[in-house]
Design a protein around this motif. Structure first.
Motif, PDB file in Angstrom:
ATOM      1  N   ILE A  69      10.375  18.170  -1.426  1.00  0.00           N
ATOM      2  CA  ILE A  69      10.028  17.556  -2.701  1.00  0.00           C
ATOM      3  C   ILE A  69       8.889  16.574  -2.462  1.00  0.00           C
ATOM      4  N   LEU A  70       7.817  16.727  -3.211  1.00  0.00           N
ATOM      5  CA  LEU A  70       6.649  15.856  -3.120  1.00  0.00           C
ATOM      6  C   LEU A  70       6.561  15.042  -4.404  1.00  0.00           C
ATOM      7  N   ARG A  71       6.536  13.698  -4.222  1.00  0.00           N
ATOM      8  CA  ARG A  71       6.391  12.793  -5.357  1.00  0.00           C
ATOM      9  C   ARG A  71       5.097  12.004  -5.197  1.00  0.00           C
ATOM     10  N   MET A  72       4.304  11.978  -6.241  1.00  0.00           N
ATOM     11  CA  MET A  72       2.998  11.320  -6.162  1.00  0.00           C
ATOM     12  C   MET A  72       2.730  10.573  -7.470  1.00  0.00           C
ATOM     13  N   PRO A  73       2.485   9.243  -7.388  1.00  0.00           N
ATOM     14  CA  PRO A  73       2.094   8.519  -8.603  1.00  0.00           C
ATOM     15  C   PRO A  73       0.632   8.809  -8.948  1.00  0.00           C
ATOM     16  N   LEU A  74       0.408   9.263 -10.143  1.00  0.00           N
ATOM     17  CA  LEU A  74      -0.948   9.590 -10.576  1.00  0.00           C
ATOM     18  C   LEU A  74      -1.620   8.412 -11.266  1.00  0.00           C
ATOM     19  N   LEU A  75      -0.877   7.706 -12.072  1.00  0.00           N
ATOM     20  CA  LEU A  75      -1.448   6.587 -12.816  1.00  0.00           C
ATOM     21  C   LEU A  75      -0.426   5.461 -12.873  1.00  0.00           C
ATOM     22  N   ASP A  76      -0.788   4.295 -12.303  1.00  0.00           N
ATOM     23  CA  ASP A  76       0.083   3.122 -12.321  1.00  0.00           C
ATOM     24  C   ASP A  76      -0.806   1.887 -12.384  1.00  0.00           C
ATOM     25  N   PHE A  77      -0.749   1.176 -13.489  1.00  0.00           N
ATOM     26  CA  PHE A  77      -1.616   0.011 -13.680  1.00  0.00           C
ATOM     27  C   PHE A  77      -1.179  -1.189 -12.839  1.00  0.00           C
ATOM     28  N   GLY A  78      -0.020  -1.122 -12.196  1.00  0.00           N
ATOM     29  CA  GLY A  78       0.411  -2.206 -11.332  1.00  0.00           C
ATOM     30  C   GLY A  78      -0.087  -2.086  -9.907  1.00  0.00           C
ATOM     31  N   ARG A  79      -0.788  -0.984  -9.607  1.00  0.00           N
ATOM     32  CA  ARG A  79      -1.230  -0.758  -8.224  1.00  0.00           C
ATOM     33  C   ARG A  79      -2.220  -1.827  -7.765  1.00  0.00           C
ATOM     34  N   SER A  80      -3.283  -2.040  -8.510  1.00  0.00           N
ATOM     35  CA  SER A  80      -4.314  -2.992  -8.091  1.00  0.00           C
ATOM     36  C   SER A  80      -3.808  -4.436  -8.060  1.00  0.00           C
ATOM     37  N   PRO A  81      -3.089  -4.927  -9.101  1.00  0.00           N
ATOM     38  CA  PRO A  81      -2.586  -6.308  -9.016  1.00  0.00           C
ATOM     39  C   PRO A  81      -1.634  -6.545  -7.858  1.00  0.00           C
ATOM     40  N   LEU A  82      -0.799  -5.548  -7.549  1.00  0.00           N
ATOM     41  CA  LEU A  82       0.141  -5.719  -6.444  1.00  0.00           C
ATOM     42  C   LEU A  82      -0.594  -5.840  -5.111  1.00  0.00           C
ATOM     43  N   LYS A  83      -1.616  -5.027  -4.920  1.00  0.00           N
ATOM     44  CA  LYS A  83      -2.394  -5.104  -3.688  1.00  0.00           C
ATOM     45  C   LYS A  83      -3.147  -6.441  -3.615  1.00  0.00           C
TER      46      LYS A  83
ATOM     47  N   VAL B 116       2.220   7.528 -14.929  1.00  0.00           N
ATOM     48  CA  VAL B 116       2.273   8.988 -14.824  1.00  0.00           C
ATOM     49  C   VAL B 116       2.551   9.351 -13.373  1.00  0.00           C
ATOM     50  N   GLY B 117       3.476  10.278 -13.184  1.00  0.00           N
ATOM     51  CA  GLY B 117       3.828  10.719 -11.843  1.00  0.00           C
ATOM     52  C   GLY B 117       3.927  12.230 -11.759  1.00  0.00           C
ATOM     53  N   LEU B 118       3.726  12.765 -10.582  1.00  0.00           N
ATOM     54  CA  LEU B 118       3.798  14.206 -10.327  1.00  0.00           C
ATOM     55  C   LEU B 118       4.934  14.481  -9.365  1.00  0.00           C
ATOM     56  N   LEU B 119       5.722  15.514  -9.696  1.00  0.00           N
ATOM     57  CA  LEU B 119       6.832  15.933  -8.853  1.00  0.00           C
ATOM     58  C   LEU B 119       6.693  17.412  -8.567  1.00  0.00           C
ATOM     59  N   VAL B 120       6.593  17.770  -7.294  1.00  0.00           N
ATOM     60  CA  VAL B 120       6.484  19.167  -6.867  1.00  0.00           C
ATOM     61  C   VAL B 120       7.596  19.444  -5.878  1.00  0.00           C
ATOM     62  N   GLY B 121       8.307  20.548  -6.119  1.00  0.00           N
ATOM     63  CA  GLY B 121       9.409  20.900  -5.235  1.00  0.00           C
ATOM     64  C   GLY B 121       9.475  22.390  -4.986  1.00  0.00           C
TER      65      GLY B 121
ATOM     66  N   ARG C 171       0.820  -1.216   0.000  1.00  0.00           N
ATOM     67  CA  ARG C 171       0.000   0.000   0.000  1.00  0.00           C
ATOM     68  C   ARG C 171       0.851   1.262   0.000  1.00  0.00           C
ATOM     69  N   THR C 172       1.937   1.251   0.715  1.00  0.00           N
ATOM     70  CA  THR C 172       2.778   2.447   0.811  1.00  0.00           C
ATOM     71  C   THR C 172       3.492   2.767  -0.498  1.00  0.00           C
ATOM     72  N   ARG C 173       3.581   1.786  -1.394  1.00  0.00           N
ATOM     73  CA  ARG C 173       4.287   2.033  -2.651  1.00  0.00           C
ATOM     74  C   ARG C 173       3.612   3.117  -3.478  1.00  0.00           C
ATOM     75  N   PHE C 174       2.294   3.266  -3.351  1.00  0.00           N
ATOM     76  CA  PHE C 174       1.552   4.200  -4.186  1.00  0.00           C
ATOM     77  C   PHE C 174       1.051   5.412  -3.410  1.00  0.00           C
ATOM     78  N   LEU C 175       1.535   5.631  -2.216  1.00  0.00           N
ATOM     79  CA  LEU C 175       1.191   6.822  -1.447  1.00  0.00           C
ATOM     80  C   LEU C 175       2.173   7.945  -1.762  1.00  0.00           C
ATOM     81  N   PRO C 176       1.755   9.217  -1.562  1.00  0.00           N
ATOM     82  CA  PRO C 176       2.682  10.330  -1.825  1.00  0.00           C
ATOM     83  C   PRO C 176       3.907  10.247  -0.916  1.00  0.00           C
ATOM     84  N   LYS C 177       5.029  10.690  -1.446  1.00  0.00           N
ATOM     85  CA  LYS C 177       6.299  10.715  -0.712  1.00  0.00           C
ATOM     86  C   LYS C 177       6.759  12.165  -0.588  1.00  0.00           C
ATOM     87  N   LEU C 178       7.023  12.587   0.622  1.00  0.00           N
ATOM     88  CA  LEU C 178       7.498  13.941   0.899  1.00  0.00           C
ATOM     89  C   LEU C 178       8.878  13.847   1.512  1.00  0.00           C
TER      90      LEU C 178
END
Length: 482
Positions: free
Chosen positions: A116-130, A295-300, A60-67
């Motif tokens: 620096i804030l990193r957030m995955p917006l779209l990752d098709f591996g999220r549901s299968p991994l969970k 797709v990922g978002l990076l804000v710094g 679950r933590t793999r797809f949460l925002p990272k600050l």
């Protein structure tokens, strides 16, 4: 004497120390309670379930925002020589050159602090991994329930083995008592000249055989007690003995069809394999997701500061004529210093899109591997179902056969006891040979051992049916007839 005794007790180790320790006498229920609470295999399975619970949280933590807090600091120092030459404007016929030789020491300090804030917006591996992690967790929990059954059966089987070995000792002791009595009778008859020498040898051989059997029975009993102590996770110096004698348990109260249906319904072992199969299917989807875009978002943003310091700037100017009409004039050396500082705030955002084009066949092989593992998990589930069915049918047939065996051995014991008595009387009267008495006595010993073994198989098969079906408190119909 007290000191000597303390030294002797302190030096006692191994079998001597165990002999000094009183045995732990346990009933079957007490052994179950103690063993299930201290089972190492069950404890290991509990830790495995907790490990899979942690893996679910990790997925679950793999797809949460990272600050992240980032900081950068640099310091640079430059020590350089400076030269300067210039032509001054011509004054009449006079043309002058202006020059300067100097040196400078420059210190520059730069500091940056930001987020620096990193957030995955779209990752098709999220549901299968969970899904894979959750299925592994459910499989571990089902395996924990199955291990509870296995631990219970292992404790029961070791306890029954200890009961069986304990029941074999009186059988050999009784046979040994008869052999000694027979040897005394043979010697007495021989002294009267009514028995040949071979009868003495045969009676002596029978006595030695019974001594060997008793020694083996005692050794097997020690081995069985050691196995029971190990499954109860007792210390090496601890001794344990069964308090319950070897007696027939209540009969199994379900038919073969009911036992089979119950064994394959809500069976933790099958549930565990089913969850593992689902986890492998989710891994197939996870491998396919490696070909899809992400797709990922990076804000710094942060604040930066810069400090420029010139602690020493020296210059020695000179003036000379270009036409050589006058010598150069050196002016006094000038020493100066200076500093400058400033800060600024900046921020930015970026969206990253990743679309794999060619990975050398990694995704293709990962998908193929996951598909093979999913197929193997399906086959393992089918094999486990067949094994469970076979085990139920085996235990059920053994339980049914043990009933007839117990009744037959009890009748054989009664007949054997009468046969030994009659053969002994006939031998004393000189109406039969010693061989007839030896055969009767050996048959009696075999019947007594067979009775203990039949009761053991009856109880063990019932415990095996409890293992396969999960039914413990089954309505009983009484023990085997006899």
């Amino acid at each position: 004497m007290g000191a000597v005794t303390a030294v002797i007790l302190g030096l006692a180790t191994g079998p001597a120390a165990r002999a000094l320790t009183p045995p732990l006498v346990l009933s079957r229920q007490q052994a179950l309670e103690l063993g299930l609470g201290a089972s190492l295999s069950l404890r290991s399975q509990v830790l495995k379930a907790e490990e899979n619970q942690a893996l679910v949280g990790l997925a679950r933590t793999r797809f949460l925002p990272k600050l992240d807090l980032v900081a950068l600091g640099t310091f640079a120092q430059v020590n350089t020589d400076i030269g300067f030459i210039s032509n001054l404007p011509t004054i009449g016929d006079l043309s002058l050159n202006l020059g300067a030789d100097g040196s400078a020491l420059i210190n520059n300090t730069f500091v940056n602090l930001g987020l620096i804030l990193r957030m995955p917006l779209l990752d098709f591996g999220r549901s299968p991994l969970k899904q894979a992690a959750q299925a592994d967790l459910q499989a571990a929990r089902a395996e924990q329930e199955e291990q509870q059954r296995r631990a219970r059966f292992e404790i029961l089987s070791r306890y029954l083995s200890a009961q069986l070995s304990a029941a074999q000792i009186p059988v050999w002791e009784s046979s040994l008592a008869l052999s000694r009595q027979l040897l005394r009778d043979v010697n007495a008859i021989r002294r009267e000249g009514l028995a040949p020498r071979i009868d003495t040898y045969q009676a002596e051989a029978l006595l030695q055989a019974d001594l060997q059997g008793l020694a083996e029975a005692q050794a097997q009993h020690e081995i069985a007690l050691s196995g029971l102590a190990r499954v109860l996770n007792l210390a090496a110096e601890s001794r344990v003995e069964p308090a319950d004698p070897l007696q027939t348990d209540p009969a199994w109260g379900h038919s073969l069809g009911e036992s089979l249906s119950k064994a394959v319904e809500q069976r933790p072992a099958l549930e565990s394999l089913s969850q593992l199969q689902q986890a492998q299917q989710a891994n197939v989807q996870l491998a396919r997701a490696g070909r899809l875009p992400s797709v990922g978002l990076l804000v710094g943003g942060g604040i930066s500061g810069n400090w420029l310091n010139v602690p020493n700037l020296s210059a020695t100017p000179s003036v000379s004529g270009s036409s050589g009409s006058g010598a150069g004039v050196t002016l006094p050396t000038v020493n100066t210093s200076g500093s400058a500082s400033g800060s600024f705030v900046d921020w930015g955002a970026a969206i990253s899109v990743r679309q794999p084009i060619f990975d050398g066949g990694l995704s293709r092989e990962s998908i193929a591997l996951a598909q093979r593992r999913a197929a193997q998990a399906e086959i393992a589930l089918q094999q486990a179902q067949q094994a469970i069915i076979q085990n139920v049918e085996t235990w059920f047939a053994t339980h049914r056969a043990a009933a007839a065996q117990t009744a037959a051995t009890r009748a054989a014991i009664v007949a054997g006891e009468r046969s030994v008595q009659d053969a002994l009387l006939r031998y004393r009267a000189g109406l039969s040979s010693l061989t007839e008495l030896l055969v009767a006595q050996r048959n009696l010993q075999v019947a007594r051992s067979a009775e203990a073994l039949a009761i053991y198989r009856w109880n063990l098969s019932r415990a095996g049916l409890e293992l396969e079906t999960g039914l413990v408190d089954v309505p009983s119909a009484g023990g085997p007839a006899g």
